[in-house]
Design an enzyme around this catalytic site. Structure first.
Site, mmCIF file in Angstrom:
data_model
loop_
_atom_site.group_PDB
_atom_site.id
_atom_site.type_symbol
_atom_site.label_atom_id
_atom_site.label_comp_id
_atom_site.label_asym_id
_atom_site.label_seq_id
_atom_site.Cartn_x
_atom_site.Cartn_y
_atom_site.Cartn_z
ATOM 1 N N LYS A 53 0.805 -1.234 0.000
ATOM 2 C CA LYS A 53 0.000 0.000 0.000
ATOM 3 C C LYS A 53 0.839 1.287 0.000
ATOM 4 O O LYS A 53 0.428 2.290 -0.567
ATOM 5 C CB LYS A 53 -0.971 0.007 1.186
ATOM 6 C CG LYS A 53 -2.155 -0.931 1.007
ATOM 7 C CD LYS A 53 -3.167 -0.754 2.134
ATOM 8 C CE LYS A 53 -4.396 -1.607 1.918
ATOM 9 N NZ LYS A 53 -5.433 -1.391 2.928
ATOM 10 N N GLY A 100 -5.108 2.946 17.730
ATOM 11 C CA GLY A 100 -4.192 2.556 16.664
ATOM 12 C C GLY A 100 -3.743 3.763 15.858
ATOM 13 O O GLY A 100 -4.456 4.790 15.820
HETATM 14 P P1 NAP Z 1 -0.801 -1.458 10.561
HETATM 15 O O1 NAP Z 1 -0.424 -0.359 9.634
HETATM 16 O O2 NAP Z 1 0.146 -2.577 10.798
HETATM 17 O O3 NAP Z 1 -1.145 -0.744 11.974
HETATM 18 C C1 NAP Z 1 -1.545 -1.480 13.094
HETATM 19 C C2 NAP Z 1 -1.790 -0.552 14.292
HETATM 20 O O4 NAP Z 1 -2.270 -1.359 15.369
HETATM 21 C C3 NAP Z 1 -0.521 0.134 14.799
HETATM 22 O O5 NAP Z 1 -0.874 1.391 15.313
HETATM 23 C C4 NAP Z 1 -0.048 -0.785 15.914
HETATM 24 O O6 NAP Z 1 0.614 -0.119 16.954
HETATM 25 C C5 NAP Z 1 -1.355 -1.312 16.464
HETATM 26 N N1 NAP Z 1 -1.195 -2.662 16.986
HETATM 27 C C6 NAP Z 1 -0.795 -3.763 16.305
HETATM 28 N N2 NAP Z 1 -0.771 -4.827 17.114
HETATM 29 C C7 NAP Z 1 -1.146 -4.390 18.348
HETATM 30 C C8 NAP Z 1 -1.296 -5.022 19.615
HETATM 31 N N3 NAP Z 1 -1.035 -6.333 19.785
HETATM 32 N N4 NAP Z 1 -1.711 -4.275 20.664
HETATM 33 C C9 NAP Z 1 -1.949 -2.956 20.512
HETATM 34 N N5 NAP Z 1 -1.813 -2.302 19.327
HETATM 35 C C10 NAP Z 1 -1.411 -3.011 18.265
HETATM 36 O O7 NAP Z 1 -2.153 -2.169 10.119
HETATM 37 P P2 NAP Z 1 -3.380 -1.472 9.339
HETATM 38 O O8 NAP Z 1 -3.172 -1.584 7.880
HETATM 39 O O9 NAP Z 1 -3.568 -0.134 9.952
HETATM 40 O O10 NAP Z 1 -4.606 -2.474 9.679
HETATM 41 C C11 NAP Z 1 -5.117 -2.537 10.993
HETATM 42 C C12 NAP Z 1 -6.398 -3.332 11.029
HETATM 43 O O11 NAP Z 1 -7.410 -2.695 10.265
HETATM 44 C C13 NAP Z 1 -6.286 -4.766 10.465
HETATM 45 O O12 NAP Z 1 -7.000 -5.623 11.306
HETATM 46 C C14 NAP Z 1 -6.949 -4.669 9.124
HETATM 47 O O13 NAP Z 1 -7.523 -5.906 8.717
HETATM 48 C C15 NAP Z 1 -8.038 -3.650 9.430
HETATM 49 N N6 NAP Z 1 -8.528 -2.998 8.210
HETATM 50 C C16 NAP Z 1 -9.832 -3.181 7.892
HETATM 51 C C17 NAP Z 1 -10.341 -2.611 6.742
HETATM 52 C C18 NAP Z 1 -11.785 -2.828 6.383
HETATM 53 O O14 NAP Z 1 -12.139 -2.628 5.219
HETATM 54 N N7 NAP Z 1 -12.615 -3.182 7.341
HETATM 55 C C19 NAP Z 1 -9.499 -1.826 5.918
HETATM 56 C C20 NAP Z 1 -8.161 -1.626 6.295
HETATM 57 C C21 NAP Z 1 -7.692 -2.234 7.444
HETATM 58 P P3 NAP Z 1 2.162 0.354 16.839
HETATM 59 O O15 NAP Z 1 2.147 1.689 16.147
HETATM 60 O O16 NAP Z 1 2.609 0.445 18.255
HETATM 61 O O17 NAP Z 1 2.885 -0.707 16.060
#
Ligand code: NAP
Length: 282
Positions: A72, A133
């Site tokens: 992305k 997040g």
């Molecule tokens: P990402 O860029 O990897 O970001 C993940 C975020 O969550 C970061 O802020 C991270 O904190 C935090 N995090 C990860 N593991 C954690 C834990 N064990 N405890 C506490 N905080 C934690 O991922 P993303 O692309 O933003 O995606 C995040 C979620 O959104 C996923 O589940 C994805 O499937 C979902 N999503 C859904 C849709 C939809 O259409 N519904 C679209 C996009 C994404 P740090 O900054 O400290 O690492």
């Protein structure tokens, strides 16, 4: 697929892994229901092959494609132009080939705003939004919420530093919204008591994990809860919030809405109502 012929327009999705993607089901159902001669195909593209894949898709004259993990952000240097939605999010999930130019969009954030309205009757405005997040999904969401009129957003993240970087990036771009960062250990009753929408953008819940440190009893009665996780229909957050009497939904509606916006970017027309959601439910 049985109707593919010489005039078929091709769209698809690039990512690694890609086997789990639900997008072909949604998009092909919508193309069929609209009687459009389009086909949507998943492409496994490993990080080392990203540039070649983008050049190849352009040479093949595809109509466009979706971009998923882990490309992305990495795809940005290989595109010709970014729409405001992608520039503000710093990530691209949808690409359209216009003539010889590849244009990057991010429909995740606006898809969230669509789903908040459709599934929770929540319109961004003066009410406080608490975002858990600060990753890619949070960036797209916060940028879209700011554009849609949110006046107060509080960000709480595991890593305080990442939350502060996100806040500063957004503040430069969206001056009308008050954005604050709060440390995980400082989530006071007062902050929760002023929150109308709790938005989980972390992956917590994908494997049944609870989100610790948030006392749901401190939210006001009218609070609503949106969990971006969509891997299960009732995530722990959705279940617990519902038990407290709050309206709460998972991220399926956002997945559908981002896909609907992609469909419109590629075809220039709106997808038929509810076809994508029903295809996913099936
Ligand atoms: P990402 O860029 O990897 O970001 C993940 C975020 O969550 C970061 O802020 C991270 O904190 C935090 N995090 C990860 N593991 C954690 C834990 N064990 N405890 C506490 N905080 C934690 O991922 P993303 O692309 O933003 O995606 C995040 C979620 O959104 C996923 O589940 C994805 O499937 C979902 N999503 C859904 C849709 C939809 O259409 N519904 C679209 C996009 C994404 P740090 O900054 O400290 O690492």
């Amino acid at each position: 697929m049985s109707n593919v012929n010489g005039k078929t327009s091709v769209v698809g999705i690039i990512g690694s892994p890609i086997q789990h993607t639900l997008s072909p089901i949604m998009q092909n159902a919508a193309f069929a229901a609209s009687l459009l001669n389009y086909v949507y195909i998943p492409f496994l593209v490993r990080p080392d092959n990203l540039e070649q894949a983008v050049v190849g898709l352009k040479a093949l004259g595809v109509c466009g494609f979706n971009v998923t993990i882990p490309h992305k952000t990495a795809i940005i240097p290989f595109l010709d132009r970014l729409d405001e939605s992608a520039e503000s999010a710093g990530a691209v999930n949808t690409v359209k080939l216009c003539g010889t130019s590849l244009i990057g969009y991010n429909t995740d954030g606006d898809g969230l705003v669509d789903s908040l309205s459709r599934d929770l009757d929540f319109l961004p405005g003066a009410e406080q939004i608490l975002v858990l997040g600060a990753g890619g999904a949070a960036r797209g969401a916060i940028a879209a919420l700011c554009r849609s009129g949110a006046k107060k957003i509080v960000v709480c993240n595991r890593s305080l530093e990442n939350a502060l970087i996100l806040m500063n990036d957004m503040k430069v771009r969206y001056r009308e919204t008050c954005i604050e960062v709060i440390d995980q250990n400082q989530l006071s009753c007062e902050c929760l008591g002023l929150t109308s929408l709790l938005l989980n953008t972390t992956p917590l819940g994908m494997n049944g994990e609870r989100i610790e440190g948030i006392n749901l009893s401190n939210f006001p009665e009218h609070a609503k809860v949106y969990d971006m996780v969509y891997s299960c229909s009732t995530t722990p957050l959705v279940k617990e919030s519902s038990e407290y009497g709050f309206r709460a939904v998972n991220g399926l509606g956002m997945l559908v809405a981002q896909g609907e916006r992609g469909f419109e970017i590629w075809t220039g027309q709106k997808p038929p109502e509810d076809v994508m959601r029903k295809a996913l439910m099936r």
